[in-house]
Design an enzyme around this catalytic site. Structure first.
Site, short mmCIF file in Angstrom:
data_model
loop_
_atom_site.label_atom_id
_atom_site.label_comp_id
_atom_site.label_asym_id
_atom_site.label_seq_id
_atom_site.Cartn_x
_atom_site.Cartn_y
_atom_site.Cartn_z
N TRP A 141 156.81 87.10 71.48
CA TRP A 141 158.22 86.76 71.37
C TRP A 141 158.61 86.80 69.90
CZ3 TRP A 141 160.27 81.27 70.74
CH2 TRP A 141 161.67 81.23 70.90
N ASP A 222 152.08 78.08 74.06
CA ASP A 222 153.51 78.12 74.31
C ASP A 222 153.69 78.26 75.82
OD1 ASP A 222 156.22 78.45 74.44
OD2 ASP A 222 156.32 80.15 73.07
N LYS A 258 163.58 77.54 81.78
CA LYS A 258 163.45 78.50 82.87
C LYS A 258 163.19 77.82 84.21
CE LYS A 258 163.46 81.73 79.62
NZ LYS A 258 163.57 81.35 78.22
#
Length: 413
Positions: A141, A222, A258
């Site tokens: 990312w 993460d 999410k």
């Protein structure tokens, strides 16, 4: 005259126009496009079959209960956030019977979603960890680089994605981890790797764990997609739990953007697993000194929603059903896209679309092909060929397949 001159000048006249964020800038360009058939597959946000943002029913129910509870107030939270949220977030990622929780070797602080959790963790490492070096997977990312670099840490990379196989470069990853200076921080995606959608197998995770522990590295997970990848909260937490079970230390950044659809609420947590309860107590005291001058304390509303959903049996059960529904729809979109490409006879092997997992797919399309698809088909995606499977629908899959086919074959729209 002097006043007029002063008003016309700015102490910031020397500034240059900064480029748009490479991911968020896609939405800016998408919003400016008047074309009615445009499709945004750039930003990682779940969409319904109708292409609309989704508020989970369980979130609405939790909010209704919070609103009806007249004992609730809007007072400041403690520096580390809502205690019940922290407790339940740790249990969700580690398991309620985790040795780190039982032995009180764990510190959890509510932070500003996943990015904020990473940033607080990075700042803590910059102040208190001896090795100021973080290794990120290639690719990762894009914001990971800035988060750690802005905290004053040096950033390097390790091999992760194999462009030839469109899978994991497992041997290259182990080799780079083994060659990294002892004690380096190794950033790991807990599941649903962004942007590739390529995850290690359980057996590969065990090899990765051994390689990291053998070199005395510090793993930093993460976890942005727990339950959103496979549909199983426990399965998606497997990697983290194996690292915690061996008694070693690690950092874990969690996001509820999410899996609960709480994007704008910015709800996340940073957990630090230590060697003993005594160390954990001292870590927490220093963690507060990082957070206090940064944003003082986190917001209460989103954390209250999460704490209620995780702590209420009925709401939690309803959440797991809704969560699996989202994950299953994404998996279905993978199969629909693969079938559509096969039906068109699109050159190339597209099985990686089925093998990858989670919100994103690393298509293998290059920059020129992506630009062609945006220009000719109004499909917006990142230039590295990543698409958000969660942004697809039965209506837009044929359009995307047409665009990919045209881009690969060099045809014109």
């Amino acid at each position: 005259m002097e006043a007029t001159s002063a008003a016309a000048a700015s102490v910031f006249d020397h500034l240059e126009q900064a480029p748009e964020d490479p991911i968020l800038g896609i939405t800016v360009a998408y919003n400016k496009d008047p074309h009615p058939g445009k499709v945004n597959l750039g930003v990682g946000a779940y969409r319904t079959e109708e292409g609309k943002p989704l508020i989970l029913n369980v979130v609405r129910r939790a909010e209704e209960r919070l609103l009806a509870d007249r004992s609730k107030n809007k007072e400041y939270l403690p520096i580390t956030g809502l205690a019940d949220f922290n407790k339940r977030s740790a249990m969700l990622i580690l398991g309620s019977d985790s040795p780190a929780i039982v032995e009180k070797r764990l510190v959890t602080a509510q932070c500003l979603s996943g990015t904020g959790s990473l940033r607080v963790g990075a700042e803590f490492l910059a102040r208190h960890y001896g090795v100021k070096l973080v290794f990120l997977p290639t690719p990762t990312w894009g914001n990971h680089f800035k988060v750690f670099m802005n905290a004053g840490l040096a950033v390097k990379t390790y091999r992760y994605y194999d462009n030839k196989t469109r899978g994991l470069d497992y041997e290259g990853m182990l080799e780079d981890i083994g060659a990294a200076p002892s004690g380096s921080v190794i950033l790991l995606h807990a599941c649903a790797h962004n942007p590739t959608g390529v995850d290690p197998t359980p057996q590969q995770w065990e090899g990765i764990r051994q390689a990291i522990r053998n070199r005395g590295h510090l793993p930093f997970f993460d976890s942005a997609y727990q339950g959103f990848a496979s549909g199983s909260l426990d399965k998606d937490a497997h990697a983290v739990r194996t690292f915690v079970a061996d008694g070693g230390e690690c950092f874990i950044a969690q996001s509820f953007a999410k899996n609960l659809g709480l994007y704008g609420e910015r709800v996340g947590a940073l957990s630090i697993v230590t060697k003993s309860s005594g160390v954990a107590t001292r870590v927490e005291s220093q963690l507060k000194l990082v957070i206090r001058p940064m944003y003082s304390n986190p917001p209460i509303h989103g954390a209250s929603i999460v704490a209620l959903v995780l702590g209420d049996g009925d709401l939690f059960s309803e959440w797991t059903v809704e969560l699996k529904g989202m994950a299953d729809r994404i998996i279905s979109m993978r199969h629909k896209l693969y079938d559509a490409l096969r039906a068109r006879g699109t050159p190339g092997d597209w099985t990686h679309i089925l093998k990858q997992i989670g919100m994103f797919s690393f298509t293998g399309l290059n920059k020129e092909q992506v630009q062609f698809m945006t220009r000719e088909y109004r499909i917006y995606m990142t230039l590295d060929g990543r698409i958000s499977m969660a942004g697809l629908s039965l209506k837009t899959v044929p359009l995307l397949a047409d665009a990919i086919h045209a881009a690969v074959t060099g045809a014109k729209a």
